[in-house]
Design an enzyme around this catalytic site. Structure first.
Site, PDB file in Angstrom:
ATOM      1  CB  CYS A 149     -44.483 -34.746 -37.097  1.00 24.43           C
ATOM      2  SG  CYS A 149     -44.602 -33.134 -37.884  1.00 24.43           S
ATOM      3  CG  HIS A 297     -40.055 -33.722 -37.283  1.00 27.84           C
ATOM      4  ND1 HIS A 297     -41.169 -34.393 -37.725  1.00 27.84           N
ATOM      5  CD2 HIS A 297     -39.403 -34.610 -36.482  1.00 27.84           C
ATOM      6  CE1 HIS A 297     -41.184 -35.619 -37.212  1.00 27.84           C
ATOM      7  NE2 HIS A 297     -40.120 -35.773 -36.451  1.00 27.84           N
ATOM      8  CG  ASN A 318     -38.446 -38.436 -34.280  1.00 25.94           C
ATOM      9  OD1 ASN A 318     -39.503 -37.895 -34.628  1.00 25.94           O
ATOM     10  ND2 ASN A 318     -37.424 -38.590 -35.098  1.00 25.94           N
TER      11      ASN A 318
END
Ligand code: NAG
Ligand code: NAG
Ligand code: NAG
Ligand code: NAG
Length: 380
Positions: A149, A297, A318
């Site tokens: 991520c 994240h 995302n």
């Protein structure tokens, strides 16, 4: 070998396109058998039972949540609905210890662009910001089962800032960052798939370090299934697409500076607790553990706004593919008292193995959204 990997990626991508994602109101009578058919999932007899149990558990949770009109968001069924806890965790990849170490060194951060925050302290901000409307945001990406991520938030935010500065929007390489940014503190394992931070990436992408960002098509993503690769960047052969000249870390746990930055400068790389996001389908999400947010994240903040019925939100992109959430995005509850919405991140497990040990940190904002925000500066 690389051909096989390529074929696998293509196959999975083709299946994902064909897969059906029933909407939250279509789940009455939905079964595991229908689910695995819809998603083309194939399991051994042994695994099937465990997957079925996980799915049915999830479906019950999703339906119970959606039956409660008090919630401002809906849960749904998606490709992750029969995954184990460990499988879901593999899809994040923010290492708190690296973030902590980088923040304590913040004084050394270089930036050629003055921080405009103080000038605009009293500026009136727009009611609504969505950088997609200005054509400076690339399509939603999918990190796959790799804790990469941080490389996605790094690339996406550099793409946007480069586009704002030059008018050229191009996809930048996550794999280059994943393979070539060293992890000198040796936190959280050996490979790029086991986590990092955006600060770590930008500080290594400055010249004369790793040296700028290259385009996705010269160094494509191939860690979808979590495999690690050697750095294969050779500056004399691959042209740099965007030079990173510096980066700015916003004050931690502050609301106004983040609002001003996303309203006036461009999308911002942020860190969040995404442990409750997997079955988010739509609406304004407010389902994080605010007592003990677990920052795990990194994502991209691309704006904010107010929904007529559901209230104020942050608009967040995302990297779990375009079929997750609202076309790959999530709207997160926002209020101007976010700064007072604080908890303690108490999970030292993340990033274990760092010499200076795990910090317990105060984290503020819904899902910890105010904790660690960064944007790069780029040369034209
Ligand atoms: C912002 O407004 C406050 C209160 O009116 C004032 O004290 C402050 O000087 C202003 N800041 C700037 C940078 O203009
Ligand atoms: C990088 O590419 C140049 C030109 O093709 C080549 O001469 C050089 O050996 C390469 N360097 C490495 C470390 O592979
Ligand atoms: C990046 O910086 C290098 C070194 O200063 C320069 O040679 C190159 O032209 C720059 N590339 C871009 C795309 O700005
Ligand atoms: C929040 O997380 C902590 C630590 O994992 C846990 O003890 C607590 O029960 C959680 N709170 C809620 C409301 O889930």
């Amino acid at each position: 070998m690389s051909k096989t990997i390529c074929l696998l990626v293509l196959t999975v991508a083709a299946l994902a396109v064909a897969a059906k994602f029933p909407k939250w109101h279509e789940l009455e009578g939905y079964t595991f058998e229908q689910y695995i058919a819809d998603h083309n999932k194939v399991y051994s007899a042994e695994e099937l039972l465990a997957r079925k149990a996980a799915f049915e558990n999830r479906l019950a949770t999703v339906r119970a949540h959606n039956a409660n009109p008090g919630f401002s968001w809906k849960r749904g069924i998606n490709h992750m609905s029969d995954w184990t806890h460990e499988e879901k965790n593999s899809m994040k990849g923010y290492d708190k210890n690296i973030g902590h170490a980088m923040r304590t060194k913040r004084a050394k951060v270089v930036s050629n662009v003055p921080n405009k925050q103080e000038d605009s302290e009293n500026a009136t901000l727009p009611q609504y910001v969505d950088w997609r409307d200005l054509g400076v945001v690339t399509p939603v990406k999918d990190q796959g089962q790799c804790g990469s991520c941080w490389t996605f938030a790094t690339a996406e935010t550099a793409e946007s800032h480069y586009a704002i500065a030059t008018g050229h929007l191009g996809e930048l390489s996550e794999q280059h960052v994943l393979d070539c940014v060293p992890n000198p503190l040796q936190c959280g394992g050996q490979g790029g798939c086991s986590g990092g931070t955006v600060e770590l990436a930008y500080s290594n992408l400055l010249l004369p370090g790793t040296g700028g960002m290259v385009s996705e098509w010269t160094y494509p993503y191939r860690s979808y299934f979590g495999d690690a690769f050697q750095c294969s960047f050779n500056r004399s052969r691959t042209a740099v697409f965007a030079n990173i000249t510096g980066y700015v870390t916003l004050p931690t746990n502050k609301y106004k500076p983040l609002m001003i930055a996303v309203a006036t400068l461009g999308p911002i790389a942020i860190s969040v607790d995404a442990s409750a996001w997997h079955d988010y389908e739509s609406g304004v999400f407010n389902g994080c553990n605010q007592t003990n947010p677990d920052i795990d994240h990194a994502v991209q903040l691309v704006g904010y706004g107010t929904d007529e019925k559901l209230g104020d939100y942050w608009l967040v992109r995302n990297s779990w593919g375009p079929k997750w959430g609202e076309k790959g995005y999530i709207r997160i509850y926002r209020s101007d008292s976010e700064e007072g919405r604080c908890g303690e991140d108490i999970t030292p497990r993340d990033g274990e193995g760092c010499a200076d040990g795990p910090p317990q940190v105060e984290v503020c904002g819904t899902c910890g959204i105010l904790f660690d925000s960064v944007y790069p500066t780029v040369s034209k």
